[in-house]
Design a protein around this motif. Structure first.
Motif, PDB file in Angstrom:
ATOM      1  N   ILE A  17      42.495  45.859  45.262  1.00  0.00           N
ATOM      2  CA  ILE A  17      41.581  45.401  44.237  1.00  0.00           C
ATOM      3  C   ILE A  17      42.219  44.052  43.854  1.00  0.00           C
ATOM      4  CG2 ILE A  17      41.428  45.578  41.718  1.00  0.00           C
ATOM      5  CD1 ILE A  17      41.196  48.858  42.326  1.00  0.00           C
ATOM      6  N   ILE A  18      43.463  44.114  44.041  1.00  0.00           N
ATOM      7  CA  ILE A  18      44.157  42.546  43.819  1.00  0.00           C
ATOM      8  C   ILE A  18      43.556  41.400  44.737  1.00  0.00           C
ATOM      9  CG2 ILE A  18      46.326  41.170  43.469  1.00  0.00           C
ATOM     10  CD1 ILE A  18      47.561  43.554  42.540  1.00  0.00           C
ATOM     11  N   ALA A  19      43.660  41.868  46.061  1.00  0.00           N
ATOM     12  CA  ALA A  19      43.212  40.862  47.227  1.00  0.00           C
ATOM     13  C   ALA A  19      41.793  40.548  46.825  1.00  0.00           C
ATOM     14  CB  ALA A  19      43.387  41.613  48.349  1.00  0.00           C
ATOM     15  N   GLY A  20      40.960  41.737  46.355  1.00  0.00           N
ATOM     16  CA  GLY A  20      39.556  41.527  46.103  1.00  0.00           C
ATOM     17  C   GLY A  20      39.276  40.236  44.871  1.00  0.00           C
ATOM     18  N   VAL A  21      39.937  40.604  43.968  1.00  0.00           N
ATOM     19  CA  VAL A  21      39.858  39.576  42.847  1.00  0.00           C
ATOM     20  C   VAL A  21      40.491  38.366  43.077  1.00  0.00           C
ATOM     21  CG1 VAL A  21      40.889  39.253  40.590  1.00  0.00           C
ATOM     22  CG2 VAL A  21      40.185  41.453  41.287  1.00  0.00           C
ATOM     23  N   ILE A  22      41.473  38.102  43.782  1.00  0.00           N
ATOM     24  CA  ILE A  22      41.742  36.856  44.085  1.00  0.00           C
ATOM     25  C   ILE A  22      40.710  36.071  45.072  1.00  0.00           C
ATOM     26  CG2 ILE A  22      43.622  35.473  45.464  1.00  0.00           C
ATOM     27  CD1 ILE A  22      45.688  37.430  44.107  1.00  0.00           C
ATOM     28  N   TYR A  23      40.228  36.890  46.088  1.00  0.00           N
ATOM     29  CA  TYR A  23      39.323  36.331  46.926  1.00  0.00           C
ATOM     30  C   TYR A  23      37.882  35.999  46.356  1.00  0.00           C
ATOM     31  CZ  TYR A  23      35.880  36.125  50.834  1.00  0.00           C
ATOM     32  OH  TYR A  23      34.782  35.694  51.676  1.00  0.00           O
ATOM     33  N   GLY A  24      37.533  36.941  45.515  1.00  0.00           N
ATOM     34  CA  GLY A  24      36.475  36.716  44.628  1.00  0.00           C
ATOM     35  C   GLY A  24      36.414  35.198  43.846  1.00  0.00           C
ATOM     36  N   ILE A  25      37.588  34.991  43.049  1.00  0.00           N
ATOM     37  CA  ILE A  25      37.616  34.072  42.262  1.00  0.00           C
ATOM     38  C   ILE A  25      37.621  32.627  43.226  1.00  0.00           C
ATOM     39  CG2 ILE A  25      39.471  32.614  40.786  1.00  0.00           C
ATOM     40  CD1 ILE A  25      40.313  35.395  39.707  1.00  0.00           C
ATOM     41  N   PHE A  63      29.507  40.011  46.009  1.00  0.00           N
ATOM     42  CA  PHE A  63      29.896  41.326  45.394  1.00  0.00           C
ATOM     43  C   PHE A  63      30.341  41.974  46.966  1.00  0.00           C
ATOM     44  CE2 PHE A  63      28.855  45.959  45.609  1.00  0.00           C
ATOM     45  CZ  PHE A  63      30.048  46.290  44.528  1.00  0.00           C
ATOM     46  N   TRP A  64      29.407  42.052  47.871  1.00  0.00           N
ATOM     47  CA  TRP A  64      29.672  42.624  49.138  1.00  0.00           C
ATOM     48  C   TRP A  64      30.845  41.992  49.976  1.00  0.00           C
ATOM     49  CZ3 TRP A  64      28.655  47.225  49.398  1.00  0.00           C
ATOM     50  CH2 TRP A  64      27.209  47.696  48.635  1.00  0.00           C
ATOM     51  N   SER A  65      30.873  40.704  49.826  1.00  0.00           N
ATOM     52  CA  SER A  65      32.075  40.130  50.549  1.00  0.00           C
ATOM     53  C   SER A  65      33.423  40.583  49.797  1.00  0.00           C
ATOM     54  CB  SER A  65      31.768  38.626  50.558  1.00  0.00           C
ATOM     55  OG  SER A  65      31.978  37.928  49.473  1.00  0.00           O
ATOM     56  N   VAL A  66      33.572  40.665  48.643  1.00  0.00           N
ATOM     57  CA  VAL A  66      34.818  40.714  47.849  1.00  0.00           C
ATOM     58  C   VAL A  66      34.995  42.413  48.135  1.00  0.00           C
ATOM     59  CG1 VAL A  66      35.496  41.536  45.708  1.00  0.00           C
ATOM     60  CG2 VAL A  66      34.363  39.319  45.963  1.00  0.00           C
TER      61      VAL A  66
END
Length: 195
Positions: A29-37, A52-55
């Protein structure tokens, strides 16, 4: 101080597949949030669904790396966080244990099923997160990812096993076939309705 229920929790959290998943989930989740930002600031014009799908795909890949290459490290971190003491685990490196004989078809166990299931999402999330991806490209990227992780495993104290590659590929094939068949059905219905 340990309680009887604490031993049950320890077994569940540190020695079962659902427990391993729960250990990896916060890192993913942390990696996804950082990547999304980062992705949002780089390409604000990207559609919300692709974003969304890439995150979600990055969360999946991070969880996969945690489960396959960093399981001992995660166990040590979680034990220290939960019990404020060393876990007694040792981070193993350079095992160089290899199995080049495919024998997965001789018996079925929970590890083999997990090896198939762990790559089902790749075949679905990869094409959802990228623009205009074909089945062949999904299979190629998935195969390279599977082989890359398997080659790295002996460095991180695990074993290279050709059975894992075969079972991971079965999961990748099932996931990607399911996705592309569903996509074909949906686009076929949309085309027929447009006529």
């Amino acid at each position: 101080m340990y309680f009887p229920d604490d031993m049950t929790f320890q077994y569940f959290f540190f020695d079962t597949y659902p427990g391993y998943f729960l250990q990896a989930l916060p890192f993913a989740i942390i990696a996804g949030v950082i990547y999304g930002i980062i992705r949002h600031h780089q390409n604000a014009a990207l559609s919300k669904s692709k974003r969304f799908w890439s995150v979600l795909f990055v969360c999946y890949l991070t969880g996969l790396i945690c489960l396959v290459l960093a399981l001992d490290v995660m166990g040590i971190i979680w034990y220290r966080l939960l019990y404020h003491m060393p876990s007694g685990r040792v981070i193993r490196m350079f095992a160089w244990d290899c199995n080049f004989v495919p024998d997965f078809f001789t018996h079925i166990n929970s590890e083999m099923i997990a090896n198939v299931l762990v790559y089902l999402p790749f075949g679905i999330l990869y094409p959802l997160s990228k623009q205009e991806v074909t089945w062949k490209k999904t299979m190629l990227v998935g195969f390279l990812w599977i082989v890359g992780i398997e080659v790295l495993q002996p460095v991180f104290g695990r074993a290279f096993d050709v059975n894992d590659i075969c079972l991971n590929m079965i999961g990748l094939i099932i996931g990607s076939l399911w996705f592309f068949m569903c996509k074909r059905l949906v686009t076929g219905k949309v085309t027929n309705e447009a006529r």
